[in-house]
Design an enzyme around this catalytic site. Structure first.
Site, mmCIF file in Angstrom:
data_model
loop_
_atom_site.group_PDB
_atom_site.id
_atom_site.type_symbol
_atom_site.label_atom_id
_atom_site.label_comp_id
_atom_site.label_asym_id
_atom_site.label_seq_id
_atom_site.Cartn_x
_atom_site.Cartn_y
_atom_site.Cartn_z
ATOM 1 N N SER A 34 2.465 -1.859 5.933
ATOM 2 C CA SER A 34 1.511 -1.730 7.027
ATOM 3 C C SER A 34 0.493 -2.864 6.923
ATOM 4 O O SER A 34 -0.035 -3.144 5.852
ATOM 5 C CB SER A 34 0.792 -0.378 6.927
ATOM 6 N N GLY A 35 0.273 -3.561 8.037
ATOM 7 C CA GLY A 35 -0.666 -4.676 8.030
ATOM 8 C C GLY A 35 -0.054 -6.006 7.641
ATOM 9 O O GLY A 35 -0.751 -7.016 7.550
ATOM 10 N N GLY A 37 1.979 -7.788 9.395
ATOM 11 C CA GLY A 37 2.104 -8.679 10.549
ATOM 12 C C GLY A 37 3.372 -8.467 11.354
ATOM 13 O O GLY A 37 3.701 -9.266 12.236
ATOM 14 N N LYS A 38 4.078 -7.385 11.066
ATOM 15 C CA LYS A 38 5.366 -7.101 11.745
ATOM 16 C C LYS A 38 5.227 -7.079 13.264
ATOM 17 O O LYS A 38 5.950 -7.775 13.977
ATOM 18 C CB LYS A 38 5.930 -5.746 11.289
ATOM 19 N N SER A 106 9.634 1.116 7.498
ATOM 20 C CA SER A 106 10.984 1.441 6.996
ATOM 21 C C SER A 106 11.115 1.114 5.510
ATOM 22 O O SER A 106 11.826 0.186 5.133
ATOM 23 C CB SER A 106 12.069 0.720 7.809
#
Length: 200
Positions: A34-35, A37-38, A106
């Site tokens: 999380s975080g 940059g996805k 994921s």
């Protein structure tokens, strides 16, 4: 019950849709903490493809959690079911001829392998957005890491739940060393040949 399910054969096939779109369908799966940059990178990749005439659709973790998967928690079992459902939705979109961009933490290798099984390996591009936990915590765009450190969030990936990094992703993006424009172009350059119907 499964014995009573009989698929209907529709006249318009996936191949018909691909021919009309003039490109193959493909699932671009962005995984990372999380975080990392996805979603930002996926959004920019979609913009580049869309502006090039490619038919696209983005699936994002927060949006899916608010809708089709709003009955799921963040337990290991529910995370697996979350990814399974998303893969099945993406597979339908592939059948419709779209290039699907999916940005999800994921965290489990087995779940990402199951995606490959559902959509078939040839339709799947795994993109590992590799950003260190320290950097993700520094960014903490949603304030989740702070809450996790305070014990307000359980099963937070990277803090109280594991993240199993891909061992052989199709593309690896290191956001702490590579600027975002170069990352986006590297992804686009990698997948463009795969979209060519002549390569089908």
């Amino acid at each position: 019950m499964s014995k009573n399910i009989v698929p209907h054969n529709y006249h318009i096939t996936k191949q018909d849709r691909l021919k009309k779109n003039n490109h193959k369908s493909l699932l671009l799966w962005f995984t990372g903490l999380s975080g990392s940059g996805k979603s930002t990178i996926a959004n920019l990749v979609e913009n580049a493809l869309f502006n090039d005439g490619i038919n696209t659709y983005s699936l994002d973790g927060d949006n899916i959690r608010k809708g089709i998967n709003n009955d799921l928690s963040f337990s290991a079992e529910d995370r697996t079911e979350n990814i399974r459902r998303i893969a099945e939705v993406a597979n339908l979109m592939l059948d419709s001829g779209l290039v699907v961009l999916a940005a999800f933490v994921s965290p489990y290798k087995k779940d990402r392998e199951n995606i490959r099984t559902i959509v078939k390996d040839v339709n799947f591009v795994e993109i590992y957005v590799n950003t260190s936990l320290e950097e993700c915590e520094r960014r903490d765009v949603k304030g989740l890491y702070k809450k996790a450190r305070l014990g307000e969030i359980k099963n937070m990936t990277g803090i109280s739940a594991p993240y199993e990094a891909p061992e052989n992703p199709d593309i690896e993006i290191n956001t702490e060393e590579e600027n975002i424009e170069d990352s986006v172009m590297r992804i686009v350059d990698f997948i463009k040949p795969k979209l060519n119907l002549k390569n089908a």
